[in-house]
Scaffold this active site. Structure first.
Site, PDB file in Angstrom:
ATOM      1  N   ARG A  35       0.821  -1.222   0.000  1.00 41.86           N
ATOM      2  CA  ARG A  35       0.000   0.000   0.000  1.00 41.86           C
ATOM      3  C   ARG A  35       0.853   1.270   0.000  1.00 41.86           C
ATOM      4  NH1 ARG A  35      -5.036  -1.641   3.997  1.00 41.86           N
ATOM      5  NH2 ARG A  35      -6.463  -2.200   2.319  1.00 41.86           N
ATOM      6  N   LYS A 196     -16.681 -16.222   4.350  1.00 39.19           N
ATOM      7  CA  LYS A 196     -17.566 -15.120   4.741  1.00 39.19           C
ATOM      8  C   LYS A 196     -18.570 -14.749   3.647  1.00 39.19           C
ATOM      9  CE  LYS A 196     -14.212 -12.491   6.511  1.00 39.19           C
ATOM     10  NZ  LYS A 196     -13.485 -11.361   6.776  1.00 39.19           N
ATOM     11  N   GLY A 330      -6.879  -8.482   0.829  1.00 39.43           N
ATOM     12  CA  GLY A 330      -5.629  -8.539   1.595  1.00 39.43           C
ATOM     13  C   GLY A 330      -4.893  -9.866   1.478  1.00 39.43           C
ATOM     14  N   GLY A 353     -12.267  -4.439   1.880  1.00 40.42           N
ATOM     15  CA  GLY A 353     -13.704  -4.178   2.002  1.00 40.42           C
ATOM     16  C   GLY A 353     -14.185  -3.172   0.969  1.00 40.42           C
TER      17      GLY A 353
HETATM   18  C1  3PG Z   1      -8.487  -1.840   4.951  1.00 35.54           C
HETATM   19  O1  3PG Z   1      -7.495  -2.366   5.479  1.00 35.54           O
HETATM   20  O2  3PG Z   1      -9.317  -2.479   4.283  1.00 35.54           O
HETATM   21  C2  3PG Z   1      -8.641  -0.356   5.045  1.00 35.54           C
HETATM   22  O3  3PG Z   1      -7.484   0.257   5.484  1.00 35.54           O
HETATM   23  C3  3PG Z   1      -9.824  -0.010   5.918  1.00 35.54           C
HETATM   24  O4  3PG Z   1      -9.560  -0.389   7.209  1.00 35.54           O
HETATM   25  P1  3PG Z   1     -10.758  -0.623   8.225  1.00 35.54           P
HETATM   26  O5  3PG Z   1     -11.484  -1.856   7.770  1.00 35.54           O
HETATM   27  O6  3PG Z   1     -10.115  -0.790   9.583  1.00 35.54           O
HETATM   28  O7  3PG Z   1     -11.651   0.581   8.176  1.00 35.54           O
END
Ligand code: 3PG
Length: 371
Positions: A35, A196, A330, A353
């Site tokens: 990132r 999930k 991720g 997400g």
């Molecule tokens: C992620 O890792 O998907 C983003 O940085 C958002 O993080 P969060 O789900 O803690 O809001």
């Protein structure tokens, strides 16, 4: 939506929301800086354009208090390493001292603010907190696609107070995901791994509208079966086809896929630790015909080398297909990084997400705030 290139940024304080929410190892070191690397084009563009660059991000979930291990010092070191000059790092993200520092900053230089989520007001989307952040910039840039699904102060609050635009990474994310979601070159294959299903059924349905085949993991299929009380996958598909043909939503059985005929699941035991050779072959054949591929989520217990064969075969098949390929999530990104394959895909999304929400057809508040 304005682009960073629509503004003259020379000598201006440009406040950039990045997503430096990177994985850390047990010693608190950055275990994957993907990132950070993805944020570099915007940072370098601003350096070359002689802007005063103020970067802000969250890291982890400190819950509104200072957590030593979640300070951004290691991130500052990493950025400095990449831009090849020292950068400033603040101990907080708001306040008169930091405002003074932002004003003193030389053109082309960088200041990194401390973890935004050390203040509970960030996740509460407190407008007063958003105002205090806004005092640090003349222009706001959102380059944090990964947090665009969050209605939080640095994402949706600040753009209400400053001229705002998308950074180069955010633009690239939107362009690439639209190329998959809105106007894919056909045939298109979507591959959805992980588990999930609650977070993925909308995504599966939305992507199935344009995809020709949607390959889903055994775990997702297994979860669907357990939630709907069907014995076999075929029985469940028959049921979806039947209720869909009657144009009704079956509230009771809650997960009703709209395009069951496009779904392909691994053969054999749905809970297996890896996909079997027969499934690998079927997946490879479908992938080889594709012109567009979307992949989110690994298969089976991929983190154990013994069971990574299926996920690795999928990755290789996508690369060999030469299709326009978008990958995200991720775990998938971490896996590809470890295999040193990350550069072989057309676009690797920084969103977890956020990518799922966007591809589910939802309007992301962070993008909406720029429009
Ligand atoms: C992620 O890792 O998907 C983003 O940085 C958002 O993080 P969060 O789900 O803690 O809001």
């Amino acid at each position: 939506m304005k682009s960073i290139k629509d503004f003259s940024v020379i000598g201006k304080r440009v406040l950039v929301r990045c997503d430096f929410n990177v994985p850390l190892d047990e010693k608190g070191n950055i275990s994957d800086d993907f990132r950070i690397k993805q944020a570099l084009p915007t940072i370098k563009y601003l350096i070359d354009s002689k802007a005063k660059i103020i970067l802000m991000s969250h890291l982890g979930e400190p819950g509104g208090k200072v957590v030593e291990e979640l300070k951004l010092d290691k991130i500052a070191e990493k950025i400095a390493e990449y831009v090849k000059f020292p950068i400033g790092k603040e101990d907080d993200c708001i306040g008169p001292d930091i405002e003074a520092e932002s004003n003193k900053l030389d053109a082309g230089k960088i200041l990194l603010l401390e973890n935004l989520r050390f203040h509970k007001e960030e996740t509460d989307n407190d407008q007063n907190f958003a105002k205090k952040l806004s005092y640090l910039g003349d222009i706001y840039v959102n380059d944090a696609f990964g947090v665009c699904h969050r209605d939080q102060a640095s994402v949706t609050g600040v753009p209400q107070n400053l001229p705002s635009c998308a950074g180069l990474l955010l633009e690239k994310e939107i362009e690439s995901l639209d190329r998959v979601m809105k106007y894919p070159e056909k045939p298109m294959v979507a591959i959805i791994g992980g588990a999930k299903v609650e977070t993925k059924s909308k995504f599966i349905d939305n992507i199935s509208q344009n995809a020709d085949y949607v390959i889903i993991s055994g775990l997702i299929a297994k979860e669907i079966l357990s939630l709907t009380n069907f014995e076999s996958w075929q029985e469940y598909l028959n049921y979806c086809e039947e209720v869909n043909s009657k144009l009704v939503r079956d509230e009771e059985k809650n997960i009703q896929l709209k395009y069951p005929e496009k779904i392909i699941v691994p053969s054999g035991d749905l809970g297996a630790l890896d996909i079997n050779d027969e499934s690998i072959k079927i997946f490879q054949e479908k992938i080889a015909t594709a012109k567009t591929i979307l992949w989110n989520g690994p298969f089976g217990k991929f983190e154990d080398k013994k069971y990574a064969k299926g996920t690795l075969a999928i990755a290789k098949a996508i690369i060999d297909s030469k299709a326009f390929s978008v990958v995200g999530g991720g775990e998938t990104v971490e896996f590809l990084n470890k295999q040193d394959m990350i550069d072989k895909f057309s676009h690797v999304s920084t969103g977890g997400g956020a990518m799922l929400s966007y591809l589910s057809g939802e309007i992301l508040p962070g993008i909406e705030a720029l429009e």
